[in-house]
Design an enzyme around this catalytic site. Structure first.
Site, short mmCIF file in Angstrom:
data_model
loop_
_atom_site.label_atom_id
_atom_site.label_comp_id
_atom_site.label_asym_id
_atom_site.label_seq_id
_atom_site.Cartn_x
_atom_site.Cartn_y
_atom_site.Cartn_z
N CYS A 86 0.83 -1.20 0.00
CA CYS A 86 0.00 0.00 0.00
C CYS A 86 0.87 1.25 0.00
O CYS A 86 1.56 1.52 -0.97
CB CYS A 86 -0.98 -0.06 1.17
N HIS A 203 -3.58 -5.59 0.96
CA HIS A 203 -2.97 -5.83 2.28
C HIS A 203 -2.99 -7.32 2.63
O HIS A 203 -3.91 -7.78 3.33
CB HIS A 203 -3.75 -5.07 3.35
N GLU A 205 -1.22 -8.73 4.80
CA GLU A 205 -1.06 -8.87 6.25
C GLU A 205 -2.40 -8.82 6.97
O GLU A 205 -2.51 -9.25 8.12
CB GLU A 205 -0.10 -7.79 6.79
#
Lengths: 229, 80
Positions: A86, A203, A205
């Site tokens: 990002c 994302h 994560e």
């Protein structure tokens, strides 16, 4: 595996990255403040999401000039893998470590939702744990994720197999919903020439625990842990 | 000495904000606006008094930070 997560003023996704890295590597990453001019000996550097320097001027523009980026650049030149997620992707393009630029979303709105990505390259330490063509579901949350590069650069990225992830429609979704931001050729993530730097807007994560609604991002962190152990 | 920098999107780079402004102008009844491109204007107060040196310094600033030359053009005016 030792890892470093870089924090700029305005970074806000570093804790998500720390949890995901620690889960995959079994070791807590070191968080490095942007004013540091050196990095500890690490096997991987992660530039997390957020709004470094409030996205002033252009997203990632100020952060790319931070002292720590000189050390990141030197580590990358030595072949240390670097992943930018990002805002981290925006910083890597602004720093010239990846080609192209991330522009304002074509729809002008901040987009925060799950997207589907097709794995377009399994030849990198970040993606080798996925199957080529595998479709994964991970969230995006950004205002400036519209990937732009000129046609020659895009052709080169495709020709060299450096598109890592592409936005695709999920099961039952219309094609028009696939690309959340207007990115050229539906590009969600790209690799550097030596395939040791990955930048991506989504994302992974935030898709590493069932409580987050999905675990498709684990493949990326497990890939890195295996490739770099 | 003052320097003025205009940063504009290169031709061929989509400008969704410009498009939104164009549509808004149309909605307000301003007809005949064929295209809108939005850019940035940056004003700098410089200690330098030599216009050539000032211009060279500002152009370096543009290349390094003020503009992203992947997507943007820049122009520099230096006040005499």
């Amino acid at each position: 595996m030792r890892t470093a997560v870089i924090r700029f003023p305005g970074t806000n996704r570093e804790k998500d990255a720390v949890v995901a890295l620690e889960r995959a590597c079994g070791r807590k990453p070191e968080i490095i403040w942007h004013k540091e001019s050196g990095l500890p000996a690490v096997d991987l550097i992660l530039l997390p999401g957020g709004f470094a320097f409030g996205d002033y001027l252009r997203a990632g523009a100020m952060a790319a000039q931070s002292p720590i980026m000189q050390a990141v650049r030197q580590a990358a030149e030595r072949g240390v893998p670097v992943i930018g997620i990002c805002n981290g992707f925006q910083v890597l393009t602004e720093a010239g470590l990846l080609p192209g630029a991330l522009m304002r979303n074509a729809g002008l709105r901040f987009v925060c939702r799950d997207v589907h990505l097709r794995v377009e390259s399994d030849r990198s330490p970040f993606t080798e744990g996925y199957r080529l063509g595998q479709v994964v579901r991970v969230p995006v949350a950004h205002h400036d994720g519209n990937y732009f590069a000129d046609e020659a650069t895009l052709d080169r990225l495709e020709g060299e197999g450096r598109v890592a992830f592409r936005y695709v429609a999920g099961p039952g979704e219309p094609e028009s919903r696939a690309n959340p931001n207007g990115s050229r050729r539906d590009i969600a993530g790209i690799l550097s020439e030596n395939r040791r730097i990955l930048g991506m807007m989504p994302h992974p994560e935030d898709a590493t625990d069932p409580l987050q609604g999905g675990t498709d991002g684990c493949g990326l962190f497990d890939s890195m842990a295996r490739a770099l152990a | 000495m003052k320097a003025r920098v205009h940063v504009t999107l290169k031709n061929g780079v989509l400008d969704p904000q410009g498009k939104a402004i164009q549509h808004a102008l149309g909605a307000l009844g301003f007809s005949g606006v064929d295209d809108v491109r939005q850019g940035k204007y940056i004003e700098l107060d410089l200690a330098e008094s030599d216009p050539d040196k000032a211009r060279a310094a500002v152009e370096e600033m543009c290349r390094k930070l003020l503009a992203n030359t992947v997507i943007e053009n820049y122009s520099v005016e230096v006040e005499d």
